[in-house]
Scaffold this active site. Structure first.
Site, PDB file in Angstrom:
ATOM      1  N   ASP A 205       0.949  -1.101  -0.002  1.00  0.00           N
ATOM      2  CA  ASP A 205      -0.116  -0.166   0.017  1.00  0.00           C
ATOM      3  C   ASP A 205       1.108   1.166   0.240  1.00  0.00           C
ATOM      4  OD1 ASP A 205      -1.922  -1.980   0.405  1.00  0.00           O
ATOM      5  OD2 ASP A 205      -2.762  -1.017   2.092  1.00  0.00           O
ATOM      6  N   HIS A 281       5.450  -7.185  -0.598  1.00  0.00           N
ATOM      7  CA  HIS A 281       5.198  -8.430  -1.041  1.00  0.00           C
ATOM      8  C   HIS A 281       5.895  -8.543  -2.538  1.00  0.00           C
ATOM      9  CE1 HIS A 281       1.705  -9.933   1.379  1.00  0.00           C
ATOM     10  NE2 HIS A 281       1.514  -8.278   1.483  1.00  0.00           N
ATOM     11  N   SER A 392       7.556   3.514   5.400  1.00  0.00           N
ATOM     12  CA  SER A 392       8.893   3.866   4.633  1.00  0.00           C
ATOM     13  C   SER A 392       8.646   4.046   2.942  1.00  0.00           C
ATOM     14  CB  SER A 392       9.678   3.076   5.002  1.00  0.00           C
ATOM     15  OG  SER A 392      11.221   3.514   4.489  1.00  0.00           O
TER      16      SER A 392
END
Length: 423
Positions: A205, A281, A392
């Site tokens: 995200d 991911h 981050s």
């Protein structure tokens, strides 16, 4: 008014240069009597004031003198600062610089007229011990909260950063023992469907800061602010540690990464805000061959700070995963930030980030091919790869044919599993 100038005799030895400061001697006349100048070679004498505060002598020669030495005193003090070592100078100048920028009405501006120069805002921010603060924040996150305190603390965080707990695998706030567990919460399986049509998906995200084709060996961290591709990825990885061959060393660094004729190099920068899902991911089907860890600073990677500090991503601690996919070179870089000293890669147990001591500009290499004769780490699209604490940035740099197109807009919000681009 009378001005008499006299150079200072036998100035004290020092390691700084002082301009000759000439004290101004003023005689203030009371009434209309008295002479307005010094006669001949005689100099006015300093009359000490009497008990009533007035000078002794006749009214016409009554005088009050004032020696103006503040600039001299300040120059001496500031000159002592210039003789200090660089760490000591930073320590002494840091509080004064903070006051210079915080106090209203330019309260400390007069200091600049006598030789003092404040640190720039960028230098001031870089001097903040962000690594120490991040380690302290990490320790605080591991503290187990009392059951009665968990809901108020997490609810405040949810309200501040707009967290959607309906997507969390466990919605009960009492389940998370500390802040670290709450930051690294898992999502429901159906919350992020993985796009199977497009070749590259978003690994997390976040917000799209920049994307496009790499040009002139430079990558844009935000619009108009670039950094060097070689500084970011580090020196060329030895060919024996990769599953594919690179171009001859005579070419530019960008050309060395392109393994197939007719291909181009592309990049995409994704910023993870504190309220976003913090796991990342695999963005495609690829094989990880090499890991490079750069210890470094932990400055904020907020888009506003990224516009402010040039080559921010090259200064910050980061973990570069390098490998290949069906079109050639592929890399994913997890960039650390303030309070995000912990970068975890699930299949790499030897990786330890935000260590107390490190050498500036150094890096640690680990090959997943040359160690134990492995074939690399195969990753499937959408498979869990790693996680941050708090938030981050992830930077993708990969090789693809010239007809590769991004399906993005700069500044748009994106979620894990959504398409980045395709052929």
């Amino acid at each position: 008014m009378v001005r008499c100038y006299k150079a200072l005799s036998n100035p004290p030895p020092s390691c700084y240069n002082l301009h000759k400061v000439k004290p101004h001697v003023r005689r203030l006349r009371s009434g209309s009597g008295g002479s307005g100048s010094c006669a001949g070679n005689q100099h006015p004498q300093l009359d000490s004031p009497g008990p009533s505060g007035s000078a002794s002598g006749t009214p016409g020669r009554r005088a009050a003198f004032r020696l103006q030495f503040p600039q001299l005193a300040l120059r001496r003090r500031l000159g002592q600062l210039s003789c200090m070592s660089r760490p000591a100078l930073k320590l002494r100048s840091w509080p004064l610089t903070i006051l210079y920028y915080l106090l209203p009405f330019g309260a400390l501006k007069p200091l600049t007229r006598v030789g003092w120069r404040p640190m720039s805002r960028v230098a001031l921010y870089k001097s903040v011990p962000t690594r120490l603060l991040s380690r302290a924040w990490g320790r605080l996150n591991q503290v187990e909260l009392p059951t009665w305190l968990r809901k108020p603390v997490y609810s405040l965080y949810i309200w501040t950063f707009g967290v959607n707990m309906k997507e969390a695998a466990v919605e009960d706030l009492h389940h998370y023992r500390n802040l670290s567990e709450f930051f690294r919460r898992k999502l429901k399986p159906q919350a992020r469907p993985v796009c199977g049509v497009h070749s590259v998906i978003s690994p997390s995200d976040g917000k799209i800061l920049n994307f496009g084709q790499v040009k002139n060996c430079e990558v844009e961290q935000v619009k108009g602010v670039t950094y060097s591709l070689e500084s970011f990825l580090g020196p060329r990885v030895p060919t024996e540690e990769l599953r594919f061959s690179q171009a001859p060393p005579g070419n530019s660094f960008q050309q060395q990464l392109v393994t197939k004729e007719g291909n181009e190099l592309y990049h995409c920068v994704i910023y993870l805000a504190p309220g976003d899902y913090h796991c990342f991911h695999s963005p495609t089907d690829w094989t990880v061959s090499h890991r490079r860890h750069f210890p470094g600073s932990l400055m904020s990677v907020n888009p506003g700070v990224a516009r402010w500090i040039k080559e921010l991503f090259c200064h910050n601690e980061r973990v570069v995963l390098t490998g290949d996919w069906k079109h050639g070179f592929f890399s994913l870089t997890a960039v650390g930030a303030t309070n995000v000293g912990s970068i975890r890669i699930y299949f790499d147990q030897d990786l330890h980030t935000n260590s107390p001591s490190y050498s500036k500009g150094s890096y640690n290499d680990f090959s997943f091919i040359s160690n134990n004769n492995k074939e690399g780490i195969p990753m499937r699209k959408g498979e869990h790869l790693g996680e941050f604490n708090l938030g981050s940035t992830i930077v993708l740099i990969f090789e693809a044919p010239k007809d590769f197109k991004f399906n993005l807009k700069a500044g748009q919000k994106i979620r894990f599993g959504e398409a980045l681009g395709s052929l």
